[in-house]
Every structure is written in structure tokens, then in C-alpha cells.
Design a protein around this motif. Structure first.
Motif, PDB file in Angstrom:
ATOM      1  N   ALA A 248       6.172  -0.015   2.949  1.00 52.15           N
ATOM      2  CA  ALA A 248       5.095  -1.167   2.548  1.00 52.15           C
ATOM      3  C   ALA A 248       4.420  -1.817   3.547  1.00 52.15           C
ATOM      4  N   HIS A 249       5.049  -2.301   4.510  1.00 52.08           N
ATOM      5  CA  HIS A 249       4.561  -2.885   5.647  1.00 52.08           C
ATOM      6  C   HIS A 249       3.815  -2.072   6.635  1.00 52.08           C
TER       7      HIS A 249
ATOM      8  N   THR B   8       4.961  -7.758   1.466  1.00 49.18           N
ATOM      9  CA  THR B   8       3.862  -7.383   1.654  1.00 49.18           C
ATOM     10  C   THR B   8       2.552  -7.980   1.173  1.00 49.18           C
TER      11      THR B   8
ATOM     12  N   VAL C 109       3.761   1.064  -4.407  1.00 47.24           N
ATOM     13  CA  VAL C 109       3.313   0.261  -3.110  1.00 47.24           C
ATOM     14  C   VAL C 109       1.743   0.823  -2.864  1.00 47.24           C
TER      15      VAL C 109
ATOM     16  N   ALA D 222       9.591  -5.748  -1.727  1.00 49.57           N
ATOM     17  CA  ALA D 222       8.772  -5.047  -1.003  1.00 49.57           C
ATOM     18  C   ALA D 222       7.078  -5.628  -1.294  1.00 49.57           C
ATOM     19  N   LEU D 223       6.879  -5.629  -2.721  1.00 54.94           N
ATOM     20  CA  LEU D 223       5.848  -5.790  -2.825  1.00 54.94           C
ATOM     21  C   LEU D 223       5.327  -7.667  -2.734  1.00 54.94           C
TER      22      LEU D 223
ATOM     23  N   ASP E  79       0.489  -1.101   4.924  1.00 61.48           N
ATOM     24  CA  ASP E  79      -0.393  -2.244   4.883  1.00 61.48           C
ATOM     25  C   ASP E  79      -1.129  -2.398   6.206  1.00 61.48           C
TER      26      ASP E  79
ATOM     27  N   LEU F 109      -1.516  -1.558  -2.592  1.00 60.74           N
ATOM     28  CA  LEU F 109      -2.487  -1.353  -1.424  1.00 60.74           C
ATOM     29  C   LEU F 109      -3.670  -0.986  -1.623  1.00 60.74           C
TER      30      LEU F 109
ATOM     31  N   GLU G 271      10.469  -1.602   1.679  1.00 57.68           N
ATOM     32  CA  GLU G 271       9.873  -2.714   2.258  1.00 57.68           C
ATOM     33  C   GLU G 271       9.257  -2.110   3.575  1.00 57.68           C
TER      34      GLU G 271
END
Length: 298
Positions: A113-114, A295, A162, A291-292, A117, A166, A110
Motif C-alpha cells: 500500500a505504501h 496509508t 488497496v 494497511a489502509l 501510494d 488509492l 501494508e
């Protein structure tokens, strides 16, 4: 082509939108983008300079700012490379990172992912066309036994998921490097089995050029796919493994090996009690889904 490194730029780039100004290309990531595995005249070259040479036409230059550093984590790309890349005002920016995160005990899908992003969002807001890539898992490339390879495979699959999500969000130029075409062709890889050799870096550059050409974003000559230098001899490969390769393993072992052994123990326990890999797969899938959701829902 003008090349810029972490030491600072050698040419002041033109303002965005100037028709006759240089094409500014920022490269963010780790050793994959630093060029490890493709040594020319004693320094790493890699796919990014090869691609940069084939981007412009009509006498325009490409100014390449390669911020990628061996060992970089997603945190490093977010905190250190992102601000410099945004300030560079690139027309084109590549972001390839995540393998090193899978090799750390602090792996957090997670958080990764942030960070990705944020990096992609800021570069897109700066007007850059984005390049991304998914990568093969290191356990498979190294040929590790299943109890050691499976935990790494789960992590890399999560990272790739991820990256795919993205890439769709930001409309990136995305290159798939996790399929069998890449992982099974050993001529593409260097002696360490983790980084592309010259042939592999040339393939990455040529494939990115093909994708950019299809979007009308590359207009120069495609990079040659065949190596210009002889491949390392078996003696040179063994020497690398005995020196630099051993050092790599030792550095990673201090951080990764204790936890990887615990993860392998968990694999073996599930096999022994008859549950197989399903509980561990489900746990990884749940973490990825969270996580997805966190995000992509922002």
C-alpha cells in the motif's frame, strides 16, 4: 504512434501543455501491462499500444513508454519504474501491479500500500492522469483446490481493496477486472489462464478508452474488440503449457509453493477443528485495515 521501451526513447517528447505536441503515455506494472498473452510478429503487444492508438486526434502522436516487466513486484515498480516514468513527464500513466506480490512468501499488504501510494502520488504531482485496475485472484483463474486457492484469494482481495482506496484518493480512471464477467469468460484469457489473450487485451484497451472518453480524455477511434489474429490452436496451447508454462510453475514454486503449502495446511487445520475460515479471514481483514489506516491517514 512512437513507442519507447526500457532501452530508451526514440523521440524527444514535447514540453507539457504544448497543444500540438505528442500525448505522452507511461505504462508501469508487470506482465499484464507488458502484453504477455498477445503476441504480434514475435513480440508482446498487449492493451497499452492498442489504447495509445485511440487517444489523440488532429494529427497528434502518442509517445508510449512501456516500463512494465514480467514478474515485477510493487517494489520494482516503486524503485525502478517510478523514477523513469516521472522523468518522462507523462500526460497519462497506468499503474497495474500486485498479483506477483500475492505469489511471494514475502507478501506484505501494508508495504504494498505504501509503495502504490508513493507511485501514484508522484505521478499525480507530475501532472499525469492515472489509470488503475483491480485484477482477479490467480487461484481462481488457475482453478486451484480450495485449500490452495483461498489464501491467494484473501491476498488478492486485499490488494484490490488497496487499489480501490488509492484510486478514490487520486481520482484515477479505474477498470474493474475482478468481477465474474472477466473471470468466467475463458475466451478473454490465454493458455496460461493468468494473462489475457488478444481478445482480453483488446477488451482492456476498449474499456479504458470508453472510460477516458467519458472524461473527455480520449478523442481517437476506440480499439477494435475482435481479434485480428487467429487464436492459438489446442496444440499450440498445450505446447506452451508444456514448455513456457512449466517453466513459469517451476520458477514460482521455488518461492511460493513451500509457503502456500503451509497456508493450505492452516486452512485444513481450521476446517478440521470446526472453526472454518473465520480466523484466517479475520487476520487478513485486520492486516488490510491496518494497511489502509497507515496509508490513507498520511
Amino acid at each position: 504512434m512512437t513507442v519507447e521501451s526500457l532501452g530508451g526513447r526514440t523521440e524527444a517528447p514535447a514540453r507539457p501543455g504544448t497543444p500540438d505536441g505528442p500525448v505522452r503515455f507511461a505504462v508501469l506494472g508487470d506482465s499484464f501491462s507488458e502484453g504477455v498473452g498477445d503476441r504480434v510478429n514475435g513480440v508482446w503487444r498487449g492493451w497499452a499500444p492498442l489504447l495509445a492508438e485511440g487517444l489523440p486526434v488532429d494529427g497528434r502522436q502518442t509517445v508510449l513508454l512501456n516500463l512494465a516487466v514480467a514478474g515485477a513486484l510493487s517494489r520494482d515498480v516503486d524503485e525502478h519504474q517510478r523514477p523513469r516514468a516521472v522523468a518522462f513527464r507523462p500526460h497519462l500513466a497506468s499503474v497495474v501491479v500486485g498479483v506477483n506480490d500475492t505469489l511471494r512468501r514475502t507478501f506484505d499488504i501494508e508495504a504494498l500500500a505504501h509503495r502504490l501510494d508513493r507511485v501514484l502520488a508522484d505521478l499525480a504531482a507530475a501532472g499525469a492522469v492515472l489509470l488503475t485496475s483491480c485484477l482477479p485472484d490467480p487461484g481462481r483463474m488457475l482453478g486451484l483446490p480450495p485449500p490452495l486457492a483461498l489464501p491467494l484469494a484473501r491476498r488478492q482481495r486485499s490488494v484490490n481493496a488497496v487499489v480501490h482506496a488509492l484510486s478514490d484518493r487520486y481520482g484515477t480512471v479505474h477498470l474493474h477486472l475482478a468481477d465474474d464477467t472477466w473471470t468466467e469468460d475463458r475466451t478473454l484469457w490465454s493458455a496460461d489462464r493468468l494473462h489475457p489473450g488478444e481478445r482480453g487485451h483488446r477488451a482492456v484497451a476498449a474499456d479504458f478508452h470508453r472510460l477516458l472518453t467519458a472524461r473527455g480524455l480520449a478523442h481517437g477511434t476506440p480499439p477494435a474488440r475482435e481479434p485480428a489474429q487467429p487464436p492459438p490452436t489446442r496444440t499450440e496451447a498445450l505446447l506452451w503449457l508444456a514448455t513456457a508454462g512449466t517453466g513459469w510453475v517451476l520458477r514460482r514454486s521455488r518461492d511460493l509453493l513451500p509457503q502456500l503449502l503451509l497456508l493450505a495446511g492452516a486452512e485444513l487445520r481450521h476446517w478440521a477443528d470446526g472453526t472454518g475460515t473465520e480466523p484466517l479471514d479475520a487476520r487478513a481483514d485486520a492486516a488490510l485495515a491496518a494497511a489502509l489506516t497507515a496509508t490513507m491517514g498520511r
